[in-house]
Motif scaffolding. Structure first.
Motif, mmCIF file in Angstrom:
data_model
loop_
_atom_site.group_PDB
_atom_site.id
_atom_site.type_symbol
_atom_site.label_atom_id
_atom_site.label_comp_id
_atom_site.label_asym_id
_atom_site.label_seq_id
_atom_site.Cartn_x
_atom_site.Cartn_y
_atom_site.Cartn_z
ATOM 1 N N ALA A 38 0.857 -1.181 0.000
ATOM 2 C CA ALA A 38 0.000 0.000 0.000
ATOM 3 C C ALA A 38 0.891 1.228 0.000
ATOM 4 N N PRO A 39 0.422 2.328 -0.543
ATOM 5 C CA PRO A 39 1.247 3.534 -0.573
ATOM 6 C C PRO A 39 1.632 3.987 0.828
ATOM 7 N N ILE A 40 2.823 4.530 0.946
ATOM 8 C CA ILE A 40 3.263 5.114 2.213
ATOM 9 C C ILE A 40 2.223 6.129 2.677
ATOM 10 N N VAL A 41 1.966 6.152 3.965
ATOM 11 C CA VAL A 41 1.014 7.108 4.537
ATOM 12 C C VAL A 41 1.782 8.370 4.950
ATOM 13 N N ASN A 43 0.068 11.267 5.655
ATOM 14 C CA ASN A 43 -0.808 12.059 6.526
ATOM 15 C C ASN A 43 -1.211 11.256 7.755
ATOM 16 N N ALA A 44 -0.219 10.709 8.444
ATOM 17 C CA ALA A 44 -0.497 9.852 9.597
ATOM 18 C C ALA A 44 -1.303 10.575 10.672
ATOM 19 N N CYS A 45 -1.062 11.864 10.867
ATOM 20 C CA CYS A 45 -1.787 12.611 11.899
ATOM 21 C C CYS A 45 -3.262 12.752 11.525
ATOM 22 N N ASP A 46 -3.553 12.962 10.245
ATOM 23 C CA ASP A 46 -4.940 13.018 9.798
ATOM 24 C C ASP A 46 -5.614 11.663 9.989
ATOM 25 N N ARG A 47 -4.877 10.595 9.691
ATOM 26 C CA ARG A 47 -5.423 9.255 9.896
ATOM 27 C C ARG A 47 -5.732 9.028 11.378
ATOM 28 N N LEU A 48 -4.857 9.516 12.231
ATOM 29 C CA LEU A 48 -5.064 9.377 13.669
ATOM 30 C C LEU A 48 -6.318 10.128 14.107
ATOM 31 N N VAL A 68 5.967 1.486 6.616
ATOM 32 C CA VAL A 68 6.569 1.019 5.367
ATOM 33 C C VAL A 68 5.446 0.505 4.473
ATOM 34 N N THR A 69 5.729 0.382 3.176
ATOM 35 C CA THR A 69 4.666 0.007 2.240
ATOM 36 C C THR A 69 4.164 -1.410 2.459
ATOM 37 N N ASP A 70 5.059 -2.340 2.821
ATOM 38 C CA ASP A 70 4.655 -3.699 3.158
ATOM 39 C C ASP A 70 5.718 -4.295 4.063
ATOM 40 N N ARG A 71 5.469 -5.463 4.607
ATOM 41 C CA ARG A 71 6.325 -6.018 5.644
ATOM 42 C C ARG A 71 7.737 -6.361 5.179
ATOM 43 N N THR A 72 7.956 -6.419 3.885
ATOM 44 C CA THR A 72 9.284 -6.776 3.384
ATOM 45 C C THR A 72 10.202 -5.564 3.231
ATOM 46 N N VAL A 241 5.019 5.142 20.150
ATOM 47 C CA VAL A 241 5.548 4.889 18.813
ATOM 48 C C VAL A 241 4.750 3.735 18.227
ATOM 49 N N ILE A 242 4.144 3.964 17.065
ATOM 50 C CA ILE A 242 3.370 2.941 16.374
ATOM 51 C C ILE A 242 4.110 2.614 15.085
ATOM 52 N N MET A 243 4.463 1.354 14.892
ATOM 53 C CA MET A 243 5.333 0.990 13.781
ATOM 54 C C MET A 243 4.842 -0.271 13.086
ATOM 55 N N GLY A 244 5.019 -0.293 11.751
ATOM 56 C CA GLY A 244 4.637 -1.472 10.993
ATOM 57 C C GLY A 244 4.299 -1.130 9.556
ATOM 58 N N ALA A 245 3.859 -2.145 8.805
ATOM 59 C CA ALA A 245 3.418 -1.944 7.431
ATOM 60 C C ALA A 245 2.096 -1.180 7.421
ATOM 61 N N VAL A 246 1.876 -0.432 6.354
ATOM 62 C CA VAL A 246 0.699 0.432 6.257
ATOM 63 C C VAL A 246 -0.587 -0.324 6.581
ATOM 64 N N ASP A 247 -0.808 -1.466 5.934
ATOM 65 C CA ASP A 247 -2.060 -2.184 6.132
ATOM 66 C C ASP A 247 -2.161 -2.841 7.501
ATOM 67 N N ASP A 248 -1.041 -2.935 8.223
ATOM 68 C CA ASP A 248 -1.079 -3.520 9.557
ATOM 69 C C ASP A 248 -1.369 -2.496 10.643
ATOM 70 N N ILE A 249 -1.047 -1.222 10.401
ATOM 71 C CA ILE A 249 -1.251 -0.230 11.458
ATOM 72 C C ILE A 249 -2.350 0.779 11.137
ATOM 73 N N PHE A 250 -2.705 0.923 9.859
ATOM 74 C CA PHE A 250 -3.813 1.794 9.485
ATOM 75 C C PHE A 250 -4.985 0.948 8.968
ATOM 76 N N THR A 251 -6.111 1.574 8.739
ATOM 77 C CA THR A 251 -7.292 0.867 8.252
ATOM 78 C C THR A 251 -7.614 1.338 6.842
ATOM 79 N N PRO A 252 -6.832 0.939 5.841
ATOM 80 C CA PRO A 252 -7.009 1.488 4.491
ATOM 81 C C PRO A 252 -8.223 0.977 3.750
ATOM 82 N N TYR A 253 -8.744 -0.179 4.125
ATOM 83 C CA TYR A 253 -9.857 -0.731 3.365
ATOM 84 C C TYR A 253 -11.113 -0.930 4.202
ATOM 85 N N LYS A 254 -11.110 -0.425 5.422
ATOM 86 C CA LYS A 254 -12.303 -0.479 6.248
ATOM 87 C C LYS A 254 -12.246 0.670 7.244
ATOM 88 N N SER A 255 -13.414 1.065 7.722
ATOM 89 C CA SER A 255 -13.447 2.163 8.674
ATOM 90 C C SER A 255 -12.972 1.684 10.036
#
Length: 421
Positions: A38-41, A43-48, A68-72, A241-255
């Motif tokens: 997934a694209p790098i986030v 606007n993390a503060c807006d997401r928060l 990061v974009t993905d776990r690798t 500190v919140i760390m990880g791949a985008v899809d693991d720490i943000f909710t890109p495909y669900k509210s």
């Protein structure tokens, strides 16, 4: 945490990394399927603010994200958000690095330092270290040649703790050597597998830091020293500190599963309700600190003042969007669409008035103000004027709105006047 190649040369192997939930060293060699790229986030503060972070930030004064974009991947965007009133605003943003092979999945143990994985999760910050105190409010340890971080000694009581010794036993870290090589000139301890976040469990991992010297690590977050110094100078005990791949720490495909938009969606029947299937993830709105999510049957809008309200597909939604949606003159919805009015009509309230609809007239706004007040005095759509047939126009200081039964005019000199057909 230092790269393994140099760790081996100094016999300071670094840290056993593990997941947030811990696990055995045998399990730690197994990595779950990588998160979808997934694209790098940025606007993390807006997401928060929009409730789109999966991990608890514990209402911390500062929340720092490393995504990061993905776990690798190990090239991370690091963003610090600072609380301002009831919201978070971005303080700074910089590129850094995490564990050389990337991140373990949430809840998946990552194993010994030789695997070099970073753990995914949310970790508190209560102490810092380095060669000189940069003026931090955190508890700070000035490193010296005796400084060690425990990676062995299950029964010595030093595991995942700072201690001092004249001797260096593998796999304890010689923090002084790391400082002399630039890694630990400044650093902050991330409370992974240690209080106050959790009780220490031997084998679950140790020495997860945010430190200087930007290059791929054996599990830590590394940044240029200037940014680590800034982090320390502004930190308070309990920051996260919140760390990880985008899809693991943000909710890109669900509210947000605990948020108002998600709650409203399920109250309206979820996928079998009026809104049907979601078409995209929850997004922050640039207006009034709000958020929204689109569905195949409409949209749910949220703002701190109005809460979560749905705007379903149809003439009212189309006209509201034509007028600029929540950023236009109508603002956010204040209730859901109400149908069953006279002559097959419907209405929906917004911050600055209402949108009225009938099959004969279509959808038109009834803006808050003297003309709406005069129309209300006659009984709204049930009165002699009926439904609006136009928006308000202004000519030479006179406002006019056309209705089924005539029109209402208003001026500061004459007030509101009814002109019937």
């Amino acid at each position: 945490m230092f790269r393994l190649s140099r760790l081996r040369s100094t016999l300071a192997v670094g840290a056993i990394l593990a997941s947030v939930l811990g696990g055995s060293l045998v399990q730690s060699a197994v990595q779950a399927t990588p998160a979808q790229a997934a694209p790098i986030v940025y606007n993390a503060c807006d997401r928060l603010n929009a409730g789109q972070v999966k991990y608890n930030h514990h209402n911390a004064n500062r929340v720092t994200f490393a995504n990061v974009t993905d776990r690798t991947q190990n090239r991370a965007l690091v963003t610090t958000c600072v609380k301002s009133g009831t919201r978070y605003v971005q303080d700074w943003q910089a590129w850094g690095y995490t564990g050389r092979p990337g991140f373990k999945a949430p809840g998946v143990p990552s194993g010994h330092t030789q695997y070099e994985w970073s753990p995914t999760g949310s970790f508190s910050v209560t102490e810092g270290f380095g060669l000189r105190n940069p003026g931090t409010a955190l508890s700070y340890r000035t490193l010296n040649p005796r400084s060690r971080w425990g990676g062995g000694g299950e029964y010595a009581g030093n595991y995942n703790k700072y201690f001092e010794s004249t001797r260096h036993y593998f796999p304890d870290e010689n923090m002084w050597e790391f400082a002399m090589n630039g890694d630990y000139t400044q650093g902050a301890v991330l409370n992974y597998n240690r209080p106050p976040d959790k009780a220490i469990k031997y084998g679950d991992g140790f020495a997860i830091f945010l430190h200087s010297n930007p290059r791929p690590t054996a599990g830590c977050i590394s940044l240029p020293e200037a940014w680590v110094t800034r982090f320390l100078q502004n930190a308070r005990s309990g920051d996260r500190v919140i760390m990880g791949a985008v899809d693991d720490i943000f909710t890109p495909y669900k509210s947000n599963p605990n948020g108002a938009i998600h709650t409203k969606y399920h109250a309206m029947g979820g996928q079998v309700g009026t809104l049907k299937q979601p078409t995209w993830h929850e997004l922050a709105s640039p207006y009034q600190g709000g958020a929204y999510r689109n569905f195949s049957g409409g949209r749910i809008m949220w703002s701190p003042k109005t809460g979560a309200k749905a705007v379903t597909n149809g003439a009212i939604k189309t006209k509201w969007e034509y007028w600029g949606s929540e950023g236009g003159s109508m603002g956010y919805p204040t209730n859901e669409e109400v149908r069953g009015l006279v002559r097959g009509g419907a209405w929906q309230g917004f911050q600055n008035g209402a949108m009225m609809y009938s099959p004969a007239t279509g959808a038109w706004p009834s803006m808050s103000g003297p003309i709406r007040t005069a129309w209300a005095a006659q009984g709204y759509e049930r009165g002699r004027m009926g439904y609006p047939k136009s928006q308000i126009s202004t000519v030479n200081g006179v406002q006019t709105q056309v209705y089924e039964g005539g029109k209402i005019t208003w001026s500061s000199a004459a007030g509101a006047k009814y002109i019937y057909n």
